[in-house]
Design a protein around this motif. Structure first.
Motif, short mmCIF file in Angstrom:
data_model
loop_
_atom_site.label_atom_id
_atom_site.label_comp_id
_atom_site.label_asym_id
_atom_site.label_seq_id
_atom_site.Cartn_x
_atom_site.Cartn_y
_atom_site.Cartn_z
N THR A 204 27.05 97.23 -6.42
CA THR A 204 26.52 96.72 -7.67
C THR A 204 25.26 97.52 -8.00
OG1 THR A 204 27.31 94.48 -7.23
CG2 THR A 204 25.54 94.70 -8.84
N GLU A 205 25.26 98.25 -9.13
CA GLU A 205 24.05 98.97 -9.50
C GLU A 205 22.99 97.95 -9.94
OE1 GLU A 205 23.46 102.98 -11.65
OE2 GLU A 205 23.34 101.43 -13.20
N HIS A 206 21.77 98.09 -9.40
CA HIS A 206 20.72 97.11 -9.68
C HIS A 206 19.35 97.76 -9.64
CE1 HIS A 206 21.46 97.17 -5.33
NE2 HIS A 206 20.19 96.86 -5.18
N PHE A 207 18.39 97.09 -10.32
CA PHE A 207 16.99 97.50 -10.29
C PHE A 207 16.13 96.36 -10.79
CE2 PHE A 207 18.40 98.76 -14.49
CZ PHE A 207 17.32 98.53 -15.33
N ALA A 208 14.83 96.47 -10.47
CA ALA A 208 13.83 95.48 -10.92
C ALA A 208 12.89 96.16 -11.89
CB ALA A 208 13.05 94.96 -9.73
N LEU A 209 12.41 95.39 -12.87
CA LEU A 209 11.41 95.94 -13.78
C LEU A 209 10.33 94.91 -14.07
CD1 LEU A 209 12.54 95.71 -17.38
CD2 LEU A 209 14.31 95.67 -15.65
N ASN A 210 9.15 95.43 -14.30
CA ASN A 210 7.98 94.62 -14.61
C ASN A 210 7.47 95.13 -15.95
OD1 ASN A 210 5.79 92.95 -14.51
ND2 ASN A 210 4.93 93.79 -12.64
N PRO A 211 7.67 94.37 -17.01
CA PRO A 211 7.36 94.87 -18.36
C PRO A 211 5.91 95.31 -18.53
CG PRO A 211 8.49 92.76 -18.46
CD PRO A 211 8.15 93.00 -17.03
N LYS A 212 5.73 96.27 -19.42
CA LYS A 212 4.38 96.73 -19.78
C LYS A 212 3.61 95.53 -20.31
CE LYS A 212 2.25 100.63 -22.03
NZ LYS A 212 2.50 101.85 -22.77
N GLY A 213 2.38 95.40 -19.90
CA GLY A 213 1.56 94.28 -20.35
C GLY A 213 1.72 93.03 -19.49
N ALA A 214 2.55 93.11 -18.44
CA ALA A 214 2.74 91.96 -17.55
C ALA A 214 1.43 91.62 -16.86
CB ALA A 214 3.82 92.27 -16.52
N ASP A 215 1.29 90.36 -16.51
CA ASP A 215 0.09 89.88 -15.86
C ASP A 215 0.22 90.04 -14.35
OD1 ASP A 215 -2.40 88.68 -15.52
OD2 ASP A 215 -1.57 86.66 -15.52
N GLY A 216 0.09 91.26 -13.83
CA GLY A 216 0.12 91.50 -12.39
C GLY A 216 1.44 92.06 -11.90
N ASN A 217 1.48 92.30 -10.61
CA ASN A 217 2.64 92.89 -9.96
C ASN A 217 3.77 91.89 -9.78
OD1 ASN A 217 1.26 95.31 -9.59
ND2 ASN A 217 0.50 94.72 -7.57
N LEU A 218 5.00 92.40 -9.77
CA LEU A 218 6.16 91.65 -9.31
C LEU A 218 6.36 92.07 -7.86
CD1 LEU A 218 8.77 89.96 -9.56
CD2 LEU A 218 9.89 92.04 -10.45
N GLU A 219 6.36 91.10 -6.94
CA GLU A 219 6.53 91.40 -5.52
C GLU A 219 7.72 90.61 -5.00
OE1 GLU A 219 2.98 91.38 -3.16
OE2 GLU A 219 1.72 91.94 -4.88
N PHE A 220 8.56 91.30 -4.22
CA PHE A 220 9.73 90.64 -3.65
C PHE A 220 10.07 91.21 -2.30
CE2 PHE A 220 11.40 94.10 -6.24
CZ PHE A 220 12.41 94.66 -5.46
N TYR A 221 10.82 90.43 -1.52
CA TYR A 221 11.32 90.86 -0.23
C TYR A 221 12.81 91.09 -0.36
CZ TYR A 221 11.62 91.48 4.75
OH TYR A 221 11.83 92.03 5.98
N SER A 222 13.28 92.23 0.10
CA SER A 222 14.71 92.52 0.06
C SER A 222 15.26 92.54 1.48
CB SER A 222 15.00 93.84 -0.65
OG SER A 222 14.36 94.91 0.00
N ILE A 223 16.46 92.01 1.62
CA ILE A 223 17.17 91.96 2.90
C ILE A 223 18.57 92.49 2.65
CG2 ILE A 223 18.04 90.46 4.74
CD1 ILE A 223 15.84 88.42 3.79
N TRP A 224 19.02 93.43 3.51
CA TRP A 224 20.37 93.98 3.34
C TRP A 224 21.08 94.01 4.68
CZ3 TRP A 224 15.85 96.62 2.75
CH2 TRP A 224 15.60 97.66 3.62
N TRP A 225 22.40 93.94 4.62
CA TRP A 225 23.22 93.92 5.83
C TRP A 225 24.61 94.46 5.52
CZ3 TRP A 225 22.02 89.91 2.73
CH2 TRP A 225 23.06 89.15 2.21
N ASP A 226 25.28 94.87 6.58
CA ASP A 226 26.66 95.33 6.50
C ASP A 226 27.33 95.09 7.85
OD1 ASP A 226 25.73 97.36 8.18
OD2 ASP A 226 26.02 98.95 6.72
N THR A 227 28.58 95.47 7.97
CA THR A 227 29.32 95.26 9.21
C THR A 227 28.69 96.02 10.37
OG1 THR A 227 31.33 94.99 7.92
CG2 THR A 227 31.61 95.42 10.25
N GLU A 228 28.25 97.25 10.14
CA GLU A 228 27.65 98.06 11.21
C GLU A 228 26.41 97.39 11.79
OE1 GLU A 228 25.47 102.35 11.46
OE2 GLU A 228 27.33 102.26 10.30
N LEU A 229 25.55 96.86 10.93
CA LEU A 229 24.36 96.16 11.41
C LEU A 229 24.73 94.91 12.21
CD1 LEU A 229 22.04 96.47 8.28
CD2 LEU A 229 21.69 97.56 10.51
#
Length: 124
Positions: free
Chosen positions: A86-111
């Motif tokens: 799934t193509e994805h991305f995050a954006l924080n619009p110009k003029g936003a009140d501060g940073n957007l902060e997030f934690y990402s977790i990923w996994w697959d069969t190999e892990l």
């Protein structure tokens, strides 16, 4: 107990945003990997896709996420799940009140298999 601290002064620039990979580390056997990400106002992460499953947990601020051309609000407390390729991305619009902060977790069969192998070896 072992704590892996976030080093805000030592973040790396990856996927067009500031990140720190927090998982894994040598003493932690986990079936996933993860990182802290910061999207500054007026910026976005680079659109990407990969073979892993992934979730993002918004921890601070608000912005938007886009996945396969669908854009939605994303704010502290929200969790989103992306299926593989799934193509994805995050954006924080110009003029936003501060940073957007997030934690990402990923996994697959190999892990997952590596986790089980290490877990079984340590149990013997």
């Amino acid at each position: 107990m072992e704590i892996r601290p976030l080093n805000r002064d030592g973040l790396t620039f990856e996927y067009d945003l500031y990140t720190q990979r927090l998982v894994p580390w040598p003493l932690l056997n986990a079936p996933f990997e993860g990182c802290w990400s910061i999207v500054e106002p007026g910026t976005s992460s680079r659109p990407h896709e990969h073979h892993e499953y992934e979730i993002w947990i918004a921890a601070k601020g608000e912005g938007e996420i886009e996945a396969d051309g669908v854009r939605r609000p994303f704010k502290a407390g929200d969790v989103v799940h992306f299926t593989p390729h799934t193509e994805h991305f995050a954006l924080n619009p110009k003029g936003a009140d501060g940073n957007l902060e997030f934690y990402s977790i990923w996994w697959d069969t190999e892990l997952a298999v590596a986790f089980l192998d290490q877990h079984q070896a340590s149990a013997e």
